[in-house]
Write a protein that holds these residues in place. Sequence first.
Motif, PDB file in Angstrom:
ATOM      1  N   SER A  60       0.840  -1.214   0.000  1.00 50.85           N
ATOM      2  CA  SER A  60       0.000   0.000   0.000  1.00 50.85           C
ATOM      3  C   SER A  60       0.868   1.253   0.000  1.00 50.85           C
ATOM      4  CB  SER A  60      -0.909   0.024   1.236  1.00 50.85           C
ATOM      5  OG  SER A  60      -1.758  -1.086   1.259  1.00 50.85           O
ATOM      6  N   LEU A  64       1.287   4.420  -2.787  1.00 46.76           N
ATOM      7  CA  LEU A  64       1.187   5.810  -2.354  1.00 46.76           C
ATOM      8  C   LEU A  64       2.467   6.569  -2.681  1.00 46.76           C
ATOM      9  CD1 LEU A  64       0.115   8.229  -0.694  1.00 46.76           C
ATOM     10  CD2 LEU A  64       0.990   7.052   1.331  1.00 46.76           C
ATOM     11  N   THR A  67       2.914   8.132  -6.040  1.00 46.22           N
ATOM     12  CA  THR A  67       2.214   9.392  -6.334  1.00 46.22           C
ATOM     13  C   THR A  67       2.986  10.618  -5.869  1.00 46.22           C
ATOM     14  OG1 THR A  67       0.896   9.529  -4.280  1.00 46.22           O
ATOM     15  CG2 THR A  67      -0.023   8.208  -6.102  1.00 46.22           C
ATOM     16  N   ILE A  91      -1.396  11.653   2.894  1.00 46.56           N
ATOM     17  CA  ILE A  91      -0.986  10.284   3.207  1.00 46.56           C
ATOM     18  C   ILE A  91      -2.033   9.614   4.086  1.00 46.56           C
ATOM     19  CG2 ILE A  91       0.757   8.911   4.426  1.00 46.56           C
ATOM     20  CD1 ILE A  91       2.825  11.047   3.407  1.00 46.56           C
ATOM     21  N   ALA A  94      -5.012   8.519   1.972  1.00 40.51           N
ATOM     22  CA  ALA A  94      -4.652   7.383   1.118  1.00 40.51           C
ATOM     23  C   ALA A  94      -4.598   6.085   1.925  1.00 40.51           C
ATOM     24  CB  ALA A  94      -3.313   7.641   0.430  1.00 40.51           C
TER      25      ALA A  94
END
Length: 121
Positions: A60, A64, A67, A91, A94
């Motif tokens: 995960s 993130l 990006t 963050i 997300a």
Amino acid sequence: MKYELSQTFFFEAAHTLRRQVEVEPSLRIHGHTYVAEVCVGGTPDPVSGMVVDLALLRRSIAALRETLDHRFLDHVEGLGPATLENLSTYIWHAMAREYPTQLQWVEVRREVSGDRCRIQR
């Protein structure tokens, strides 16, 4: 007992910033090395012995990080001005999509300048 697991990741990014002090340097494109840490918590599952599978958490975080890393933060959709506060919030949102009840806190640091922001549940 409550357990907390955290994972740290790094990203390099550039941005500009409109502010009241240090106006000229902040308006120029400049970059930072950011250190971010995500913490999840809870009680370990009795079968697996894990609060969260760290391999899934790292997956995960990798998505993130993609990006943010080597990006011009002014163009990251949903971020807003690239402040430590907004990066922490970005963050958080997300990670909360995948860990809505387990996410405990998010911290973003710029270690070279000694700055950090932590948001928590």
